[in-house]
Motif scaffolding. Sequence first.
Motif, PDB file in Angstrom:
ATOM      1  N   ILE A 184       0.870  -1.282  -0.209  1.00  0.00           N
ATOM      2  CA  ILE A 184       0.023  -0.092  -0.166  1.00  0.00           C
ATOM      3  C   ILE A 184       1.012   1.129   0.055  1.00  0.00           C
ATOM      4  CG2 ILE A 184      -1.876  -1.221   1.315  1.00  0.00           C
ATOM      5  CD1 ILE A 184      -0.847   0.123   3.790  1.00  0.00           C
ATOM      6  N   ASN A 185       2.337   1.172  -0.188  1.00  0.00           N
ATOM      7  CA  ASN A 185       3.136   2.091  -0.395  1.00  0.00           C
ATOM      8  C   ASN A 185       2.868   3.065   0.857  1.00  0.00           C
ATOM      9  OD1 ASN A 185       4.988   4.007  -1.585  1.00  0.00           O
ATOM     10  ND2 ASN A 185       3.415   5.281  -2.257  1.00  0.00           N
ATOM     11  N   TYR A 186       3.143   2.533   2.015  1.00  0.00           N
ATOM     12  CA  TYR A 186       3.297   3.321   3.422  1.00  0.00           C
ATOM     13  C   TYR A 186       4.506   2.413   4.210  1.00  0.00           C
ATOM     14  CZ  TYR A 186       1.871   4.750   7.975  1.00  0.00           C
ATOM     15  OH  TYR A 186       1.606   5.585   9.330  1.00  0.00           O
ATOM     16  N   PRO A 187       5.711   3.045   3.810  1.00  0.00           N
ATOM     17  CA  PRO A 187       7.119   2.627   4.516  1.00  0.00           C
ATOM     18  C   PRO A 187       7.030   2.256   5.793  1.00  0.00           C
ATOM     19  CG  PRO A 187       7.441   3.963   2.741  1.00  0.00           C
ATOM     20  CD  PRO A 187       5.844   4.235   3.092  1.00  0.00           C
ATOM     21  N   THR A 188       8.029   1.528   6.532  1.00  0.00           N
ATOM     22  CA  THR A 188       8.154   1.290   7.945  1.00  0.00           C
ATOM     23  C   THR A 188       8.524   2.682   8.330  1.00  0.00           C
ATOM     24  OG1 THR A 188       8.808  -0.912   7.429  1.00  0.00           O
ATOM     25  CG2 THR A 188       9.346  -0.219   9.596  1.00  0.00           C
ATOM     26  N   VAL A 189       9.570   3.179   7.983  1.00  0.00           N
ATOM     27  CA  VAL A 189       9.997   4.568   8.377  1.00  0.00           C
ATOM     28  C   VAL A 189       8.805   5.657   8.475  1.00  0.00           C
ATOM     29  CG1 VAL A 189      11.577   6.455   7.913  1.00  0.00           C
ATOM     30  CG2 VAL A 189      12.137   4.179   7.234  1.00  0.00           C
ATOM     31  N   LYS A 190       8.105   5.538   7.718  1.00  0.00           N
ATOM     32  CA  LYS A 190       6.960   6.376   7.715  1.00  0.00           C
ATOM     33  C   LYS A 190       5.919   6.031   8.939  1.00  0.00           C
ATOM     34  CE  LYS A 190       4.097   9.873   6.639  1.00  0.00           C
ATOM     35  NZ  LYS A 190       4.634  11.024   6.811  1.00  0.00           N
ATOM     36  N   GLN A 191       5.825   4.905   8.954  1.00  0.00           N
ATOM     37  CA  GLN A 191       4.988   4.281  10.312  1.00  0.00           C
ATOM     38  C   GLN A 191       5.362   4.832  11.672  1.00  0.00           C
ATOM     39  OE1 GLN A 191       3.591   0.307  10.207  1.00  0.00           O
ATOM     40  NE2 GLN A 191       3.286  -0.009   8.177  1.00  0.00           N
ATOM     41  N   ILE A 192       6.943   4.437  11.550  1.00  0.00           N
ATOM     42  CA  ILE A 192       7.696   4.887  12.932  1.00  0.00           C
ATOM     43  C   ILE A 192       7.467   6.615  13.018  1.00  0.00           C
ATOM     44  CG2 ILE A 192       9.913   4.987  14.215  1.00  0.00           C
ATOM     45  CD1 ILE A 192      10.490   2.328  12.629  1.00  0.00           C
ATOM     46  N   LYS A 193       7.664   7.161  11.952  1.00  0.00           N
ATOM     47  CA  LYS A 193       7.526   8.673  12.367  1.00  0.00           C
ATOM     48  C   LYS A 193       5.943   8.867  12.698  1.00  0.00           C
ATOM     49  CE  LYS A 193      10.975   9.905   9.128  1.00  0.00           C
ATOM     50  NZ  LYS A 193      11.230  10.985   7.710  1.00  0.00           N
ATOM     51  N   ASP A 194       5.205   8.169  12.157  1.00  0.00           N
ATOM     52  CA  ASP A 194       3.875   8.418  12.754  1.00  0.00           C
ATOM     53  C   ASP A 194       3.577   8.141  14.179  1.00  0.00           C
ATOM     54  OD1 ASP A 194       2.992   9.784  10.271  1.00  0.00           O
ATOM     55  OD2 ASP A 194       2.169   7.949   9.379  1.00  0.00           O
ATOM     56  N   ILE A 195       4.034   7.118  14.625  1.00  0.00           N
ATOM     57  CA  ILE A 195       3.743   6.667  15.854  1.00  0.00           C
ATOM     58  C   ILE A 195       4.775   7.050  17.066  1.00  0.00           C
ATOM     59  CG2 ILE A 195       2.351   4.797  15.087  1.00  0.00           C
ATOM     60  CD1 ILE A 195       4.645   2.877  15.777  1.00  0.00           C
ATOM     61  N   LEU A 196       5.825   7.537  16.533  1.00  0.00           N
ATOM     62  CA  LEU A 196       7.090   8.150  17.645  1.00  0.00           C
ATOM     63  C   LEU A 196       6.661   8.975  18.528  1.00  0.00           C
ATOM     64  CD1 LEU A 196       9.831   7.272  18.475  1.00  0.00           C
ATOM     65  CD2 LEU A 196      10.708   8.941  16.855  1.00  0.00           C
ATOM     66  N   PRO A 197       5.854  10.090  18.135  1.00  0.00           N
ATOM     67  CA  PRO A 197       5.362  11.048  19.119  1.00  0.00           C
ATOM     68  C   PRO A 197       4.537  10.489  20.319  1.00  0.00           C
ATOM     69  CG  PRO A 197       5.006  11.923  16.712  1.00  0.00           C
ATOM     70  CD  PRO A 197       5.345  10.349  16.689  1.00  0.00           C
ATOM     71  N   THR A 198       3.706   9.695  19.692  1.00  0.00           N
ATOM     72  CA  THR A 198       2.711   9.371  20.962  1.00  0.00           C
ATOM     73  C   THR A 198       3.579   8.439  21.963  1.00  0.00           C
ATOM     74  OG1 THR A 198       1.719   7.531  19.568  1.00  0.00           O
ATOM     75  CG2 THR A 198       0.510   9.671  19.778  1.00  0.00           C
ATOM     76  N   PHE A 199       4.447   7.480  21.414  1.00  0.00           N
ATOM     77  CA  PHE A 199       5.274   6.724  22.247  1.00  0.00           C
ATOM     78  C   PHE A 199       5.999   7.330  23.046  1.00  0.00           C
ATOM     79  CE2 PHE A 199       9.398   4.803  22.914  1.00  0.00           C
ATOM     80  CZ  PHE A 199       8.992   3.536  23.527  1.00  0.00           C
ATOM     81  N   CYS A 200       6.724   8.428  22.731  1.00  0.00           N
ATOM     82  CA  CYS A 200       7.511   9.339  23.605  1.00  0.00           C
ATOM     83  C   CYS A 200       6.610  10.055  24.839  1.00  0.00           C
ATOM     84  CB  CYS A 200       8.085  10.831  22.755  1.00  0.00           C
ATOM     85  SG  CYS A 200       9.599   9.968  21.661  1.00  0.00           S
ATOM     86  N   VAL A 201       5.239  10.473  24.271  1.00  0.00           N
ATOM     87  CA  VAL A 201       4.625  11.161  25.161  1.00  0.00           C
ATOM     88  C   VAL A 201       4.329   9.967  26.370  1.00  0.00           C
ATOM     89  CG1 VAL A 201       2.211  11.941  25.710  1.00  0.00           C
ATOM     90  CG2 VAL A 201       3.541  12.947  23.874  1.00  0.00           C
ATOM     91  N   SER A 202       3.654   8.781  25.933  1.00  0.00           N
ATOM     92  CA  SER A 202       3.424   7.862  26.779  1.00  0.00           C
ATOM     93  C   SER A 202       4.572   7.200  27.749  1.00  0.00           C
ATOM     94  CB  SER A 202       2.831   6.653  25.884  1.00  0.00           C
ATOM     95  OG  SER A 202       1.614   6.775  25.437  1.00  0.00           O
ATOM     96  N   MET A 203       5.689   7.258  27.126  1.00  0.00           N
ATOM     97  CA  MET A 203       6.944   6.697  27.664  1.00  0.00           C
ATOM     98  C   MET A 203       7.427   7.646  28.850  1.00  0.00           C
ATOM     99  SD  MET A 203       8.839   3.983  27.699  1.00  0.00           S
ATOM    100  CE  MET A 203      10.519   3.436  28.381  1.00  0.00           C
ATOM    101  N   ALA A 204       7.035   8.924  28.676  1.00  0.00           N
ATOM    102  CA  ALA A 204       7.556  10.139  29.799  1.00  0.00           C
ATOM    103  C   ALA A 204       6.530   9.990  30.841  1.00  0.00           C
ATOM    104  CB  ALA A 204       7.631  11.521  29.016  1.00  0.00           C
TER     105      ALA A 204
END
Length: 482
Positions: free
Chosen positions: A405-425
């Motif tokens: 579907i043309n949605y690379p892994t790097v793009k997925q990680i960029k999309d979810i990284l902000p919420t991961f950082c918030v939750s981790m903090a």
Amino acid sequence: MQGSLRDKAARGVGWSFIDNIANSGITFLVGLVLARLLTPEEYGIMAMIAIFIAVSDSIIDSGFSNALIRKVDIERIDYNTVFYFNLAVSISLYILLFFASPAISAFFREPVLVDVMRVIGFVLIVNALAIIPRTIFIRNINFKTQTKVSLIASISSGVVGIGMALSGMGVWSLVGQQLSRQLLNTVFLWGYCKWKPIFEFSGKSFKEMFGFGSKLLVSGLLDTIYKDIYYLVIGRFFTSFVLGQYTRAKQFNTIFSSNLTTVVQRVSYPVLSSIQNEPERLREAYRRVIKSTMLVTFACMLGLAAVAKPLIIILIGEKWLPAVGYLQIICFSGMLYPLHAINLNILKVKGRSDLFLKLEIIKKILAIGPIVLGIFLGIECMLWGSVLNSFVAYFLNSYYSADLINYPTVKQIKDILPTFCVSMAVAAVMWGLSFFRLSVYLLLPLQLLLGVSLAYLVYERTAFPEYLELRQVALSFLKRKS
């Protein structure tokens, strides 16, 4: 059309979430009562059986439910063909387990397993009878009816289990709870479903659906064996006490990780299947599902790891304290389960069950190492190995789905990284409170209040699109129900 699909998906997510609360959440609450009445050893005995029931259920379904959901033009004979196949296989597997129970009992060195296995094995036939009615409701994205059924079954079976435990029936109270829940669930699904079987079977229909479903069957078997192999290994090489502690840790994890995964799979698969021939729309819907789902998942799982100790002590007592460490480790692997499910759903939506199978084989081969090391180095090593394997599995899953579907892994990680950082903090701050010498009865509410408040303030200030969408979906759902 897009608005209609969004509304349908929103309703599906809402009712599916409530369904899981009814089915697993209420069962979990009942489990808290049972955990105070029963011993870790009795839970360990039930866990020894888990892999045999789970594998049998996968074989009975054989991927046909997914094939029925995905099929665009479905006919009456398709349902009947799958129904009679499921029923015949379930009866055959029950007979097999009945005669294999002495060998299973000898393997675990637990004599009571013979009778327990022969009774709980009836659940295979009961579950097989429910497959078609449940599939019809899922195909129609009708989770409201399933919610009603789950609520009735979960509450009623909870009463049965607690009553048996209070009567001193030990492990049989767990057997009674599970068997009565599945029996009631099946009876009420049939009561609400308008479909009724007639005696017909199509070899052509069977061959067509088995061509797709067989690969999902093998994939499902590999995944089931991998998830439940820990019960087998811990039960054989450690003790029923250790296995009972691990079981309780898994059940706490299930409240968030597995239920979120189930909700995502049940709703996203039929919704995404309905737009499988619209690439742009499919990719955007897929991206929004990932971002929204992982915001909730990261918050729940990392928060659960932070409050694990006071939560377990308060809810089920200090006799379950060894489960705290297990739960905290499991949370780090469990937080990726919904992400695995979403990526794998794309393979099914696109009809690539061959890739689905290939991925499962690769991932399960990689998982053998940590399990073997755990036998010699201890259960903690085994669990940390599962965390590493979960991260590796994500990269494998996303690599193949991204290409479709043309949605690379790097793009997925960029999309979810902000919420991961918030939750981790937020989780780190919550966990930091445990260093103060506070009573667990004060510590837990303080941790929860601080965590919820911090997360709310951060997301309101940052206004992430996925947060705003989740808030809108929740408000719309609540208004519709009020």
